[in-house]
Scaffold this motif. Sequence first.
Motif, PDB file in Angstrom:
ATOM      1  N   ASP A  10       0.844  -1.192   0.000  1.00  0.00           N
ATOM      2  CA  ASP A  10       0.000   0.000   0.000  1.00  0.00           C
ATOM      3  C   ASP A  10       0.881   1.245   0.000  1.00  0.00           C
ATOM      4  O   ASP A  10       1.864   1.321   0.744  1.00  0.00           O
ATOM      5  N   VAL A  12       0.469   5.180   0.757  1.00  0.00           N
ATOM      6  CA  VAL A  12      -0.500   6.009   1.470  1.00  0.00           C
ATOM      7  C   VAL A  12      -0.109   7.482   1.384  1.00  0.00           C
ATOM      8  O   VAL A  12       1.029   7.858   1.684  1.00  0.00           O
ATOM      9  N   LYS A  66      -7.194   9.934   3.647  1.00  0.00           N
ATOM     10  CA  LYS A  66      -6.013   9.320   3.047  1.00  0.00           C
ATOM     11  C   LYS A  66      -6.373   8.786   1.662  1.00  0.00           C
ATOM     12  O   LYS A  66      -7.478   8.286   1.440  1.00  0.00           O
ATOM     13  N   VAL A  68      -5.108   5.808  -0.663  1.00  0.00           N
ATOM     14  CA  VAL A  68      -4.288   4.604  -0.566  1.00  0.00           C
ATOM     15  C   VAL A  68      -4.324   3.863  -1.898  1.00  0.00           C
ATOM     16  O   VAL A  68      -5.398   3.492  -2.383  1.00  0.00           O
TER      17      VAL A  68
END
Length: 201
Positions: A10, A12, A66, A68
């Motif tokens: 991921d 971010v 966020k 992601v």
Amino acid sequence: MVEADARMIDLVFDLGGEALSAGYPFALWAELVRHVPQLADDTAAGVLPLRTAESGDAMLLPKRAKLVLRLPQALAGHAVALSGRQLDVGDGVLRLGTGKLREIQPHVTLQAQLVAGADDEIEFMKVVAAELAAMGIEGNLICGMRRSLSDGQRTIHGYGLVIHDLRPEESLRLQCTGLGADRHLGCGIFIPYKVISGLDW
């Protein structure tokens, strides 16, 4: 100790912005590809659905939002170039902070906001069960509400889905592989879900 698939990770970004249209995933993906063309070449690349609150036809972003991206590690080096960029997403604007890598961790219960598939719930669950069996995943399923995603030109239908009682290796496999099509639009991407009672999604 069970380790995540080394090929997936991921990425971010802290996110600044106020509101987006309900069909924002289509415009968001187009804007991401405009900045990082390599994203379009890998069907494993995905964008986790943003956490938003509905307000009429708009989706409001929280202050600590966020963005992601779930990516093959080979793409992460390209996508980190999004750090500090401004994305024009339809009528909305998103400002990205510095991208940070985050390893995918196993969780016993996972949720996908929308898994693309058949309109009929029984047929949908039959296909999902077959795909999970082919992946060697034996968790228990809870089908959520029927959902759709549209930008006015294309519409995707499916259901929310929770899978629980996953073994660590199954959880990582599901998060890294996803389920169904259109992961670049946030479909079939699984994230941790801590409570499975009283579902209203």
